[in-house]
Design an enzyme around this catalytic site. Structure first.
Site, mmCIF file in Angstrom:
data_model
loop_
_atom_site.group_PDB
_atom_site.id
_atom_site.type_symbol
_atom_site.label_atom_id
_atom_site.label_comp_id
_atom_site.label_asym_id
_atom_site.label_seq_id
_atom_site.Cartn_x
_atom_site.Cartn_y
_atom_site.Cartn_z
ATOM 1 N N ASN A 152 -16.427 -59.026 40.928
ATOM 2 C CA ASN A 152 -15.529 -60.126 41.265
ATOM 3 C C ASN A 152 -14.101 -59.701 40.964
ATOM 4 O O ASN A 152 -13.766 -59.411 39.808
ATOM 5 C CB ASN A 152 -15.857 -61.358 40.413
ATOM 6 C CG ASN A 152 -17.180 -61.987 40.766
ATOM 7 O OD1 ASN A 152 -17.244 -62.902 41.564
ATOM 8 N ND2 ASN A 152 -18.252 -61.489 40.160
ATOM 9 N N SER A 195 -11.080 -75.496 50.005
ATOM 10 C CA SER A 195 -11.352 -76.415 51.113
ATOM 11 C C SER A 195 -12.847 -76.484 51.351
ATOM 12 O O SER A 195 -13.608 -75.620 50.907
ATOM 13 C CB SER A 195 -10.644 -75.966 52.400
ATOM 14 O OG SER A 195 -11.200 -74.755 52.876
ATOM 15 N N ALA A 204 -13.478 -73.110 47.177
ATOM 16 C CA ALA A 204 -12.670 -73.532 46.039
ATOM 17 C C ALA A 204 -11.362 -74.190 46.462
ATOM 18 O O ALA A 204 -10.721 -74.874 45.650
ATOM 19 C CB ALA A 204 -12.376 -72.333 45.140
ATOM 20 N N THR A 256 -10.680 -66.881 48.168
ATOM 21 C CA THR A 256 -9.991 -67.057 46.900
ATOM 22 C C THR A 256 -10.318 -65.906 45.956
ATOM 23 O O THR A 256 -9.469 -65.400 45.228
ATOM 24 C CB THR A 256 -10.417 -68.393 46.254
ATOM 25 O OG1 THR A 256 -10.086 -69.462 47.150
ATOM 26 C CG2 THR A 256 -9.712 -68.611 44.933
ATOM 27 N N HIS A 312 -25.098 -69.984 46.989
ATOM 28 C CA HIS A 312 -23.852 -69.378 46.552
ATOM 29 C C HIS A 312 -23.139 -68.887 47.800
ATOM 30 O O HIS A 312 -23.698 -68.105 48.578
ATOM 31 C CB HIS A 312 -24.104 -68.226 45.586
ATOM 32 C CG HIS A 312 -22.852 -67.567 45.100
ATOM 33 N ND1 HIS A 312 -22.808 -66.267 44.677
ATOM 34 C CD2 HIS A 312 -21.586 -68.036 45.010
ATOM 35 C CE1 HIS A 312 -21.576 -65.960 44.318
ATOM 36 N NE2 HIS A 312 -20.808 -67.032 44.525
ATOM 37 N N ASP A 313 -21.916 -69.327 48.015
ATOM 38 C CA ASP A 313 -21.252 -69.042 49.284
ATOM 39 C C ASP A 313 -21.165 -67.544 49.581
ATOM 40 O O ASP A 313 -21.269 -67.126 50.733
ATOM 41 C CB ASP A 313 -19.874 -69.707 49.370
ATOM 42 C CG ASP A 313 -18.972 -69.433 48.175
ATOM 43 O OD1 ASP A 313 -19.311 -68.564 47.343
ATOM 44 O OD2 ASP A 313 -17.928 -70.105 48.067
ATOM 45 N N GLY A 364 -11.998 -65.351 55.127
ATOM 46 C CA GLY A 364 -10.612 -65.580 55.525
ATOM 47 C C GLY A 364 -9.751 -64.333 55.449
ATOM 48 O O GLY A 364 -8.853 -64.128 56.277
#
Length: 494
Positions: free
Chosen positions: A308, A19, A17, A271, A248-249, A423
């Protein structure tokens, strides 16, 4: 152990979302090697930049710029490795492109677009929230595809469209000319019936898309060959295939999460923070619905039972806000790394925020909204930027820990470890405080979990051997360095 020891390189297109990147992945001596070829920025843009007549708050993705960057990255990849065997694309969930007669109709709207909130009561006048969950098993989120399509019904382009493609399926179509829908991402739309494993006939009919939804395929199936004219542009061979990965990542990330055991929880932290456990069947009970959990599908028929929650978006939005102010006033930019060093030295905040609060959904003025949330919870608005960052980190850690235990309870166990990937796994304070709140070890890494999952599904598809999900995770464990954070508090806080 897996038969995957060596394999031709593959190209992973991984779109997040904030990069995107094109990476090369290769198996050498039973280890996965990733090489970054091209990284590029991504994010919401005003719809008015792309279409006339848009409202001031309407948001979209610059999908054409993404396609330009993907092609550039793939061209670089084929220049480095002409023997690339296949390409796989993963991205964020829920957003879609509309096609008619082979042309895209307008922009791809952003899931944070405010139009979605207005569509919620419209859809739920026909299907109440409990019934929707019983069909699709999804946590209520106003940006789920079903609500976006409800909003879309007010515009003529939906009626004019002949095909609806989720973002990675759209790029697969651009690459091959073949329109198919990959099932892990389909499971995030709300249009997949969890009981039948097929498109939900009644929801699709109501939304006017019943004849616009392509065939569903699974991770590892071939979408098609690279279009000849595109192969020539990219410097690729004519035999290069586009393979459906777990598009889906988060599904790709979880596939490559080296879970310690079946009694492990995971947090795919970017994110968004996707906090959950892996199960063999969906949980479609009212208790699961009211607790806000979702059933999304993964590799090898697995179920990602998760919630989520807001992830590093709170941090990145705060830094973005401060740096926009700095640019306007000619001051130096704020560094998140420096603020994290300062935050680590601060005491535990007495009052935390709920990262799932809907006030944090939209971008803009995040420090103010975080401060107001602290005040509304009975605390004092953070006096410094480091204090605000510490509140965010502590709140995320507490949320990750509590939701991991809550998800595991539905699976009938308490987690023995929590794996943080993506990340967020680089955040030492976040990982340590999650371990402290949970009272169990946190295993951090890999960072590039999504790209690893993308690559491994492609490698398994090309090998044609019997390789299961556990085998893929063994390869990840053999390939990356993991860091374990042991709880330091005297008692867990969940």
């Amino acid at each position: 152990m897996s038969h995957l020891v060596h394999g031709a390189p593959v190209a992973a297109v991984d779109l997040g979302a904030t990069s995107g990147r094109v990476m090369l992945g290769e198996l050498i001596d039973g280890k996965v090697q990733l090489h970054l070829v091209h990284r590029f920025a991504n994010g919401p843009v005003p719809l008015a930049n792309l279409e006339d007549g848009a409202g001031p708050d309407d948001l979209a993705w610059d999908i054409d710029e993404l396609w330009t960057q993907i092609r550039y990255g793939l061209k670089l990849a084929f220049a480095q490795r002409p023997d690339i065997a296949s390409i796989g694309v993963d991205s964020w969930a829920v957003d879609y492109a509309l096609l008619a007669a082979g042309e895209r109709l307008g922009a791809v709207r952003h899931y944070r677009d405010p139009r979605n909130e207005l569509a919620v009561p419209q859809l739920e006048a026909k299907f109440d929230r409990a019934e929707i969950f019983d069909r699709n098993g999804l946590q209520f989120l106003p940006f789920n595809t079903v609500y976006q399509l409800q909003a879309e019904r007010a515009h003529t382009r939906l009626a004019a469209a002949d095909t609806v493609l989720l973002v990675p399926d759209y790029f697969n179509w651009l690459l091959t000319g073949v329109a198919r829908s990959e099932w892990t991402n389909v499971s995030t739309t709300g249009l997949l019936n969890q009981r039948t494993g097929t498109w939900d006939a009644q929801l699709s009919e109501h939304l006017g898309v019943a004849n616009k939804l392509p065939e569903i395929i699974h991770p590892g199936e071939v979408v098609g060959r690279l279009r000849p004219e595109l192969a020539e542009e990219l410097g690729a061979g004519q035999s290069v295939q586009v393979v459906a990965v777990a598009s889906h990542d988060t599904a790709s990330a979880v596939a490559a999460t080296p879970l310690s055991s079946a009694r492990s929880a995971y947090v795919s932290c970017g994110t968004w923070g996707l906090v959950g456990v892996e199960l063999q069947a969906p949980v479609l009970t009212e208790k699961a619905r009211s607790a806000g959990f979702t059933n999304e599908l993964g590799v090898d028929q697995s179920v990602r039972f998760l919630k989520n929650v807001t992830g590093t978006f709170l941090l990145s939005e705060s830094i973005r806000f401060w740096n926009e102010q700095a640019a306007a006033s000619g001051q130096a930019e704020t560094s998140l790394e420096e603020l994290l060093v300062q935050a680590e030295k601060l005491p535990v905040p007495p009052v935390l925020i709920d990262p799932q609060d809907e006030r944090f959904l939209a971008p803009g003025q995040m420090p103010q909204r975080v401060g107001e949330a602290v005040r509304d919870a009975g605390g004092q608005i953070p006096a410094t930027r480091a204090e605000l960052i510490r509140v965010i980190i502590e709140s995320l850690a507490a949320s990750f820990a509590s939701q991991a235990f809550a998800a595991a309870e539905f699976g009938g166990f308490a987690p023995q470890a929590i794996h943080i990937v993506g990340g967020g796994s680089q955040g030492e304070l976040l990982c340590q405080r999650t371990a402290d709140h949970a009272g169990v070890p946190v295993v951090a890494g890999p960072v590039e979990c999504t790209a690893l999952g993308n690559v491994l599904v492609q490698q398994r598809a090309s090998a044609g051997s019997e390789v299961n999900l556990a085998d893929l995770r063994e390869l990840v464990s053999a390939s990356v360095q993991l860091t374990t954070y042991v709880p330091q508090s005297t008692a867990s806080l969940v």
